[in-house]
Design an enzyme around this catalytic site. Sequence first.
Site, PDB file in Angstrom:
ATOM      1  N   GLY A 250       0.834  -1.197   0.000  1.00 24.87           N
ATOM      2  CA  GLY A 250       0.000   0.000   0.000  1.00 24.87           C
ATOM      3  C   GLY A 250       0.867   1.244   0.000  1.00 24.87           C
ATOM      4  N   GLY A 251       0.310   2.325   0.534  1.00 25.38           N
ATOM      5  CA  GLY A 251       1.054   3.585   0.573  1.00 25.38           C
ATOM      6  C   GLY A 251       2.311   3.486   1.406  1.00 25.38           C
TER       7      GLY A 251
ATOM      8  N   GLY B 262      26.223  12.913 -27.606  1.00 18.33           N
ATOM      9  CA  GLY B 262      25.589  13.482 -26.411  1.00 18.33           C
ATOM     10  C   GLY B 262      26.069  12.781 -25.160  1.00 18.33           C
ATOM     11  N   ALA B 263      26.348  11.489 -25.299  1.00 23.38           N
ATOM     12  CA  ALA B 263      26.789  10.723 -24.127  1.00 23.38           C
ATOM     13  C   ALA B 263      28.141  11.224 -23.630  1.00 23.38           C
ATOM     14  CB  ALA B 263      26.853   9.245 -24.460  1.00 23.38           C
TER      15      ALA B 263
END
Length: 519
Positions: free
Chosen positions: A171-172, A406-407
């Site tokens: 759950g949360g 870009g790397a």
Amino acid sequence: MANQDKINELIEKRAKAKLGGGEKRIDSQHSKGKLTARERIDILLDEDSFEEFDMFVTHRTKSFGLDKQVYLSDGVITGHGTIDGRIVYVFSQDFTVFGGSLSETYALKICKIMDMAMKIGVPVIGLNDSGGARIQEGVRSLAGYAEIFQRNIMASGVIPQISSILGPCAGGAVYSPALTDFTIMTDQTSYMFVTGPKVVKSVTGEVVTTEELGGAQIHSTKSGVSHFLAENDEENLLLVRKLMSYLPSNNLEDPPSIKCSDPIDRLDDILNDIIPENPNQPYDIVDVISVITDNGEFTEVHRNYARNITVGFARFNGHPVGIVANQPKYFAGVLDCEASRKAARFVRFCDAFNIPIVTLVDVPGFLPGTGQEYAGIILHGAKLLFAYGEATVPKVTITLRKSYGGAHDVMSCKQLRGDLNYAWPTAEIAVMGAKGAVEVLEGSNIRKIEDANEKQEYIEKKEDEYNTKFANPYVAAKYGFIDDVIEPRNTRFRIVRALELLSNKKEVNPPKKHSNIPL
Ligand code: HXC
């Protein structure tokens, strides 16, 4: 009541509290291969260092017959102790009391130690084993969780927060560990999910087991929710101790140094031959890491997740560092969404806690294609770019082989405030690899050649030309984008010296409320 009787009453109460939900439930916990909340604390902390708070706290609920089920400590053990002599706060959820479920008073106990830890500036370690919100307490339990979440958020980047998951976490409740810095799950006995298999089946029709949905293997390989996978409770807790050895107690301190017995100037001849002749042949970057670090030690984080990038902690001359390294052994070390996210989070952690970053580069670029574009590689790649550019800790970068496109920029290049950027003679720093470059630049010429052999010869000649011209470290070095080209066997010494040089580095980002990292 005579004084001695009063003391006896205290002793009795303590003994009762220590029994949690009772012998039967303790036996049941052991039969599942799990330790009790108190046994776990004993393994986590230095011997006899634990001092408990709020042992006599009980819940305040009268409905559902809970007025007849009252347990001292109310299902969570809290307090402080030491790890290698350094103070930490700890909470340990006791599954033998209402399945470790969280009540209002239980939450207040956790909040109390979190507040104390923030005041003093020491880490909080949470040992999680809980059925989630205590159903009988309804919204008071939900409010209790939110109080903890808020404190997790305020503590983030101020004190280290570590979560061991040693049982259910559903759950949360999963969001508190997710807000902390590191999560360590135990194989087979721990799981994390926002809703369990039954709810999954009723909502989506999907049939799945607990293990498949949120077991330790899944979160260590597929989701990345878990940073470490432990075989059992003991290994999990010892991992927390090990992790702590690299971390400062808070963001105003330096990480703890130890005496180094490994010579800092040893020459590692093996590194001169570690890069294969064939640029497409892989090697294991961990082999490089374990040659250069103190005593070959490396504590890898997220070992089984996004394996095309390797991150973890090590020491140089006794000082902790974070290492980020492309891993040619998996997908040629390409950067994809998961690898970018994994490394970005690690870089930010190191920066928040004054841990210098050593980056080892061998990256062919970003993984192209619709799969990655649809998954948001632009945003995920930008996270890593952002993390490096924002980081003000010392940053030492060594380019071993490929550093393309870009790397190249992303992997702690000079212009992203890389402090010292070195390259091995085998480095290839360029916009793209020879094959791609020749296809783009020579496409029209290649198409004009009809004979297949001639075509191939032409392509190879152009690729050779490109490699000679661009696939080396000297073009970057010519422009000062690389500070020096170093002999691989000197790498350890050069890193040690670089870190020493940078030990008093001061760099401050402009004042702002907070940055807007592309999430
Ligand atoms: C009260 C609980 C409980 C809970 C377990 N128990 N979960 N009591 N509230 N949430 C009690 C059981 O009644 C039982 O009591 C004891 O703990 C052990 O539970 P068992 O079911 O016997 O153990 P086991 O078979 O190992 O199963 C463990 C379990 C299961 C998988 C955790 O108990 C379970 O599914 N519990 C409910 C989980 C859940 O849905 N929680 C709410 C999630 S939502 P006795 O007296 O027999 O020992 C949530 C919202 C948080 O947490 C939101 C935050 C924002």
